[in-house]
Design a protein around this motif. Structure first.
Motif, PDB file in Angstrom:
ATOM      1  N   ARG A  27       3.630  61.425  11.514  1.00  0.00           N
ATOM      2  CA  ARG A  27       2.937  61.245  10.232  1.00  0.00           C
ATOM      3  C   ARG A  27       1.404  61.236  10.326  1.00  0.00           C
ATOM      4  O   ARG A  27       0.752  60.309   9.833  1.00  0.00           O
ATOM      5  N   TYR A  35      10.415  53.302  19.762  1.00  0.00           N
ATOM      6  CA  TYR A  35       9.703  52.700  18.627  1.00  0.00           C
ATOM      7  C   TYR A  35       9.394  51.224  18.889  1.00  0.00           C
ATOM      8  O   TYR A  35       9.623  50.375  18.042  1.00  0.00           O
ATOM      9  N   GLU A  81       9.356  52.472   3.892  1.00  0.00           N
ATOM     10  CA  GLU A  81       8.463  53.279   4.728  1.00  0.00           C
ATOM     11  C   GLU A  81       8.118  54.566   3.981  1.00  0.00           C
ATOM     12  O   GLU A  81       8.461  54.713   2.812  1.00  0.00           O
ATOM     13  N   GLY A 105      16.084  55.547   9.018  1.00  0.00           N
ATOM     14  CA  GLY A 105      15.833  56.543  10.068  1.00  0.00           C
ATOM     15  C   GLY A 105      15.540  57.898   9.464  1.00  0.00           C
ATOM     16  O   GLY A 105      14.747  58.030   8.533  1.00  0.00           O
ATOM     17  N   TRP A 106      16.210  58.927   9.974  1.00  0.00           N
ATOM     18  CA  TRP A 106      15.973  60.281   9.454  1.00  0.00           C
ATOM     19  C   TRP A 106      16.844  60.574   8.235  1.00  0.00           C
ATOM     20  O   TRP A 106      16.734  61.624   7.624  1.00  0.00           O
ATOM     21  N   GLN A 146      12.444  62.728   2.075  1.00  0.00           N
ATOM     22  CA  GLN A 146      11.776  61.439   2.263  1.00  0.00           C
ATOM     23  C   GLN A 146      10.285  61.596   1.988  1.00  0.00           C
ATOM     24  O   GLN A 146       9.631  62.503   2.522  1.00  0.00           O
ATOM     25  N   TRP A 187      14.339  66.217   6.549  1.00  0.00           N
ATOM     26  CA  TRP A 187      14.409  66.170   8.017  1.00  0.00           C
ATOM     27  C   TRP A 187      15.685  66.813   8.543  1.00  0.00           C
ATOM     28  O   TRP A 187      16.757  66.654   7.967  1.00  0.00           O
TER      29      TRP A 187
HETATM   30  C1  DGJ Z   1      11.923  57.377   9.507  1.00  0.00           C
HETATM   31  C2  DGJ Z   1      10.491  57.704   9.493  1.00  0.00           C
HETATM   32  O1  DGJ Z   1      10.049  57.841   8.193  1.00  0.00           O
HETATM   33  C3  DGJ Z   1      10.224  58.965  10.277  1.00  0.00           C
HETATM   34  O2  DGJ Z   1       8.864  59.229  10.266  1.00  0.00           O
HETATM   35  C4  DGJ Z   1      10.745  58.748  11.651  1.00  0.00           C
HETATM   36  O3  DGJ Z   1      10.037  57.690  12.245  1.00  0.00           O
HETATM   37  C5  DGJ Z   1      12.202  58.386  11.631  1.00  0.00           C
HETATM   38  N1  DGJ Z   1      12.370  57.212  10.834  1.00  0.00           N
HETATM   39  C6  DGJ Z   1      12.740  58.142  13.014  1.00  0.00           C
HETATM   40  O4  DGJ Z   1      14.050  57.679  12.940  1.00  0.00           O
END
Ligand code: DGJ
Length: 338
Positions: free
Chosen positions: A109, A139, A218, A238-239, A273, A295
């Motif tokens: 990002r 992470y 997020e 996650g993704w 996302q 993604w």
């Molecule tokens: C969600 C985040 O928004 C992405 O940028 C990435 O970090 C994924 N998680 C990884 O699982």
């Protein structure tokens, strides 16, 4: 002989018809489709951000094309004057493992700010990894990295990594208000929410908490539109896509309203996302564009983009179902292709 010749003619005509049809595809934004740059390569600017300098838009993002050197992480830079046609300007940043982040470290990002006082371009990105002790999680560090350049396309030079305001920071977002003030948005797991924090005068530090939004979200994106602030966030899955939500506030410092779905929840944000909102103000109107990633975790280079004009105003925000659309950069008008 004649048969072979005829067959050849048929193939050539097919190719010609095919090419013409392709060439005639209207210049538009096609959410979810491959998005070719000026050289015909799918744009690699995932989890990205847009910076406008004079009349040029720069799109920075995670570069994940096939064949990259696995010892480095790359941030790409593309340039456009209409947000539709993009020219690849090269690797703005090519970085090898910084600060003992660990072999499986990640750079995600990236966002670039322009500081008018120092005349420098300052990049922030989510820098993570297992850290010096190693381990399986990429992470664990939860930091931001910064890099600096004299030119928008780079090359950017790595500066350092740190935890903004001393806090764990994963997904980051960028917000520049109408008065030019620059903010970093960052998700912080232990606080169960996300922060909006102002940058130092040189933009190289995160200086002051402006708002803390207690919602575990997020992919934070913010826009200031007709006197209201709108914040979009995505759940921590996650993704995997989830129903992204929005809240509003009359001041960036809050108080923020409750979060509400931006689209029918069963659509899961149409598989995308959030990463940013971009406001295009033209001679006739202002369009706010939702920028999101579709993604593909197993084939990251093939991840797609969902850019759509939002229905926004009076405290309401709605992401319409994705369809091809055009943008008139002069008037600011967006039109869905019927
Ligand atoms: C969600 C985040 O928004 C992405 O940028 C990435 O970090 C994924 N998680 C990884 O699982």
């Amino acid at each position: 002989m004649t048969t072979t010749f005829h067959r050849l003619l048929l193939v050539v005509s097919w190719l010609f018809i095919g090419q013409t049809a392709f060439a005639q595809k209207p210049a538009a934004i096609y959410p979810g489709e491959l998005w070719p740059d000026s050289e015909g390569n799918h744009i690699q600017a995932h989890g990205g951000g847009i910076l406008k300098i004079k009349k040029t838009y720069y799109w920075y993002g995670e570069e994940r094309r096939k064949g990259l050197d696995p010892d480095f992480r790359y941030v790409s830079c593309y340039a456009s004057d209409d947000l539709v046609h993009w020219k690849f300007k090269g690797d703005a940043l090519k970085l090898s493992e910084p600060d003992s982040a660990g072999k499986t470290w990640v750079l995600e990002r990236p966002k670039v700010f322009y500081n008018g006082k120092t005349k420098k371009f300052v990049m922030y990105f989510h820098l993570d990894g297992p850290g010096p002790e190693g381990g399986r999680s990429s992470y664990k560090l939860a930091r931001v990295g910064t890099a600096i350049s004299d030119k928008p396309e780079g090359p950017f030079t790595y500066v350092r990594s740190f935890r903004p305001l001393g806090l764990e920071s994963r997904d980051i977002g960028q917000f520049v208000d109408d008065d030019g003030s620059a903010y970093l948005v960052f998700e912080s797991r232990p606080s169960k929410g996300f922060y909006i924090a102002s940058l130092s005068a040189d933009y190289l530090n995160v200086e002051k908490e402006v708002s803390f939004i207690r919602s575990p979200l997020e992919g934070g994106a913010i826009v200031h539109y007709e006197g209201l602030y709108y914040a979009i966030g995505s759940a921590l899955t996650g993704w995997r896509a989830n129903p992204n939500k929005y809240a509003t506030a009359t001041s960036l410092a809050g108080p923020w309203s409750e979060f509400t779905d931006i689209a029918p929840p069963e659509a899961n944000t149409y598989g995308s996302q959030s990463t940013m909102m971009v406001k295009v103000t033209g001679t006739k109107t202002t369009t706010v564009i939702f920028l999101a990633d579709i993604w593909k975790p197993a084939t990251q280079w093939d991840s797609r983009y969902l850019w759509m004009p939002l229905e926004i105003g009076g405290g309401k925000l709605r992401l319409p179902a994705p369809r091809p659309w055009t943008l008139n950069i002069k008037t600011g008008e967006a039109a869905i292709i019927p």
